[in-house]
Motif scaffolding. Structure first.
Motif, PDB file in Angstrom:
ATOM      1  N   THR A 180       5.422  -7.439   5.158  1.00  0.00           N
ATOM      2  CA  THR A 180       5.552  -7.163   3.727  1.00  0.00           C
ATOM      3  C   THR A 180       4.792  -8.195   2.902  1.00  0.00           C
ATOM      4  OG1 THR A 180       7.738  -6.193   4.093  1.00  0.00           O
ATOM      5  CG2 THR A 180       7.194  -6.837   1.845  1.00  0.00           C
ATOM      6  N   MET A 181       4.918  -9.473   3.291  1.00  0.00           N
ATOM      7  CA  MET A 181       4.191 -10.523   2.565  1.00  0.00           C
ATOM      8  C   MET A 181       2.678 -10.324   2.684  1.00  0.00           C
ATOM      9  SD  MET A 181       6.218 -12.708   1.041  1.00  0.00           S
ATOM     10  CE  MET A 181       5.309 -14.247   0.967  1.00  0.00           C
ATOM     11  N   ASP A 182       2.204  -9.939   3.861  1.00  0.00           N
ATOM     12  CA  ASP A 182       0.776  -9.688   4.037  1.00  0.00           C
ATOM     13  C   ASP A 182       0.320  -8.503   3.188  1.00  0.00           C
ATOM     14  OD1 ASP A 182       0.675 -11.766   5.819  1.00  0.00           O
ATOM     15  OD2 ASP A 182       0.818 -10.488   7.605  1.00  0.00           O
ATOM     16  N   ALA A 183       1.162  -7.472   3.117  1.00  0.00           N
ATOM     17  CA  ALA A 183       0.808  -6.302   2.319  1.00  0.00           C
ATOM     18  C   ALA A 183       0.708  -6.646   0.838  1.00  0.00           C
ATOM     19  CB  ALA A 183       1.842  -5.194   2.535  1.00  0.00           C
ATOM     20  N   PHE A 184       1.681  -7.421   0.341  1.00  0.00           N
ATOM     21  CA  PHE A 184       1.640  -7.785  -1.072  1.00  0.00           C
ATOM     22  C   PHE A 184       0.501  -8.749  -1.367  1.00  0.00           C
ATOM     23  CE2 PHE A 184       6.025  -6.160  -1.368  1.00  0.00           C
ATOM     24  CZ  PHE A 184       5.885  -5.418  -2.527  1.00  0.00           C
ATOM     25  N   ALA A 185       0.157  -9.589  -0.410  1.00  0.00           N
ATOM     26  CA  ALA A 185      -1.010 -10.460  -0.586  1.00  0.00           C
ATOM     27  C   ALA A 185      -2.288  -9.625  -0.716  1.00  0.00           C
ATOM     28  CB  ALA A 185      -1.128 -11.431   0.578  1.00  0.00           C
ATOM     29  N   SER A 186      -2.378  -8.552   0.083  1.00  0.00           N
ATOM     30  CA  SER A 186      -3.532  -7.650  -0.019  1.00  0.00           C
ATOM     31  C   SER A 186      -3.536  -6.916  -1.353  1.00  0.00           C
ATOM     32  CB  SER A 186      -3.504  -6.645   1.141  1.00  0.00           C
ATOM     33  OG  SER A 186      -3.570  -7.297   2.392  1.00  0.00           O
ATOM     34  N   VAL A 187      -2.345  -6.516  -1.828  1.00  0.00           N
ATOM     35  CA  VAL A 187      -2.256  -5.829  -3.122  1.00  0.00           C
ATOM     36  C   VAL A 187      -2.708  -6.748  -4.247  1.00  0.00           C
ATOM     37  CG1 VAL A 187      -0.640  -4.869  -4.798  1.00  0.00           C
ATOM     38  CG2 VAL A 187      -0.465  -4.209  -2.400  1.00  0.00           C
ATOM     39  N   ILE A 188      -2.249  -7.999  -4.215  1.00  0.00           N
ATOM     40  CA  ILE A 188      -2.634  -8.950  -5.253  1.00  0.00           C
ATOM     41  C   ILE A 188      -4.138  -9.198  -5.224  1.00  0.00           C
ATOM     42  CG2 ILE A 188      -2.392 -11.354  -5.993  1.00  0.00           C
ATOM     43  CD1 ILE A 188       0.491 -11.248  -4.956  1.00  0.00           C
ATOM     44  N   SER A 189      -4.697  -9.343  -4.022  1.00  0.00           N
ATOM     45  CA  SER A 189      -6.134  -9.548  -3.896  1.00  0.00           C
ATOM     46  C   SER A 189      -6.905  -8.330  -4.382  1.00  0.00           C
ATOM     47  CB  SER A 189      -6.483  -9.849  -2.435  1.00  0.00           C
ATOM     48  OG  SER A 189      -7.877 -10.002  -2.267  1.00  0.00           O
ATOM     49  N   ASN A 190      -6.407  -7.132  -4.074  1.00  0.00           N
ATOM     50  CA  ASN A 190      -7.073  -5.915  -4.521  1.00  0.00           C
ATOM     51  C   ASN A 190      -7.028  -5.784  -6.042  1.00  0.00           C
ATOM     52  OD1 ASN A 190      -8.339  -3.313  -3.976  1.00  0.00           O
ATOM     53  ND2 ASN A 190      -6.407  -2.423  -4.678  1.00  0.00           N
ATOM     54  N   ASN A 191      -5.879  -6.115  -6.638  1.00  0.00           N
ATOM     55  CA  ASN A 191      -5.771  -6.057  -8.107  1.00  0.00           C
ATOM     56  C   ASN A 191      -6.734  -7.038  -8.760  1.00  0.00           C
ATOM     57  OD1 ASN A 191      -3.773  -4.133  -7.897  1.00  0.00           O
ATOM     58  ND2 ASN A 191      -2.098  -5.601  -8.081  1.00  0.00           N
ATOM     59  N   LEU A 192      -6.865  -8.215  -8.158  1.00  0.00           N
ATOM     60  CA  LEU A 192      -7.809  -9.196  -8.693  1.00  0.00           C
ATOM     61  C   LEU A 192      -9.238  -8.695  -8.598  1.00  0.00           C
ATOM     62  CD1 LEU A 192      -8.343 -12.033  -9.823  1.00  0.00           C
ATOM     63  CD2 LEU A 192      -8.378 -12.869  -7.467  1.00  0.00           C
ATOM     64  N   ASN A 193      -9.574  -8.028  -7.492  1.00  0.00           N
ATOM     65  CA  ASN A 193     -10.923  -7.471  -7.346  1.00  0.00           C
ATOM     66  C   ASN A 193     -11.192  -6.409  -8.396  1.00  0.00           C
ATOM     67  OD1 ASN A 193     -11.471  -9.096  -5.145  1.00  0.00           O
ATOM     68  ND2 ASN A 193     -10.765  -7.583  -3.652  1.00  0.00           N
TER      69      ASN A 193
END
Length: 323
Positions: free
Chosen positions: A245-258
């Motif tokens: 879950t933490m890895d998924a949310f880290a990817s979501v945050i990175s995607n939103n930043l992109n």
């Protein structure tokens, strides 16, 4: 603090004023005077006492044949709360050592802990059935069973808290929820490490070399091992789930930043086009439609702006940011 408990003929465990044969000596965060009492009057080995008061001591079992004392130390789970908010959700879960000393010559059983805990508190207040301080091995196994049950209770709380925090993260990604998830992940790491060490100690007890086990004790020890194995499996499952879950949310945050960076880049590029074109108006060069008053003043700037908007819309659509 030192308290003495003994189970009477009526089967009830109560406080007694002084240590007696067949009593349980409960020690919590002893002072220097109380440590001297334990060593000099009660006869607890100094090295056992030092190990019992070491917060970083790992779970193990030891025996000293010179004084015929058996030392058992295990980790129990505990919850860390914000100061002054005992009734709210804990910030993090941790483990602390609980030490037990068998003193067969005096027919006494000593428990030593650094902090007050639910394990000894439940035993002292009669919340555990069948407690009898005269049977030291059974008393030890009842303590271990209560510890394993606490692990299961806290693991279920961690799972519920993780689900609630994840639901809040779906609505809004904030630092508070991410920090809470990180604390829960650390808690599971502490639990997993302590549970594996406790399992090793229980397996040594099961061999019956240092602590004699009767038939009823064997059944109780098997129950403890079942609970510990279940806690280890639950801890592994929750840890893997939380880590994913933490890895998924880290990817979501990175995607939103992109996405944000893409939008800002497109806006910067599009806004640069009219700035370049209209910048020519400040130069001494001939411009398109300069001699036509109405066209040169309004139509050409509006046309340039419209072209920029069309280009921006095309870029947004190509990048998948506008459907």
């Amino acid at each position: 603090m030192i308290e003495y408990y003994k189970t009477g003929a009526d089967g009830k465990t109560a406080l007694v004023e002084a240590p007696e044969p067949g009593c349980w000596i409960n020690v919590v965060d002893p002072t220097a005077e109380e440590r001297a009492l334990l060593e000099n009057e009660l006869g607890v080995l100094p090295e056992f006492l030092r190990s019992a008061l070491d917060e970083e001591e790992t779970s193990r079992i030891d025996y000293d044949d010179d004084v015929n004392q058996i030392f058992v130390i295990v980790d129990y789970p505990t919850a860390k709360f914000t100061p002054g908010t005992r009734d709210t959700l804990p910030l993090q879960y941790d483990t602390m050592p609980l030490s037990m000393v068998f003193m067969p010559d005096k027919n006494q059983f000593v428990t030593v802990s650094l902090h007050e805990n639910l394990v000894t508190e439940d035993m002292a207040k009669g919340r555990i059935r069948g407690v009898d301080t005269r049977y030291r091995t059974r008393f030890l196994l009842q303590l271990l069973l209560r510890i394993s049950q606490l692990y299961l209770i806290y693991l279920r709380r961690i799972d519920r808290l993780s689900s609630n925090t994840e639901a809040r993260l779906h609505a809004s990604v904030r630092n508070e929820e991410l920090i809470q998830m990180l604390n829960l992940e650390k808690s599971l790491v502490y639990f997993s490490t302590s549970l594996k060490a406790d399992e090793v100690t229980l397996n040594k007890i099961m061999h019956g070399r240092l602590i004699p086990l009767y038939e009823e004790d064997q059944d109780l020890l098997e129950d403890v091992l079942v609970e510990i194995h279940q806690a280890i499996e639950m801890c592994n499952i929750y840890s893997n789930t939380l880590s994913g879950t933490m890895d998924a949310f880290a990817s979501v945050i990175s995607n939103n930043l992109n996405i944000v960076m893409k939008v800002l880049s497109v806006i910067t590029i599009v806004m640069a086009i009219p700035n370049i074109i209209f910048g020519f108006y400040g130069m001494n060069v001939a411009l398109p439609f300069e001699g036509v008053p109405f066209v040169g003043t309004w139509v050409f700037p509006v046309l340039v702006t419209a072209v920029c908007c069309i280009v921006a819309a095309y870029i947004f659509k190509r990048l998948g940011m506008w459907h």
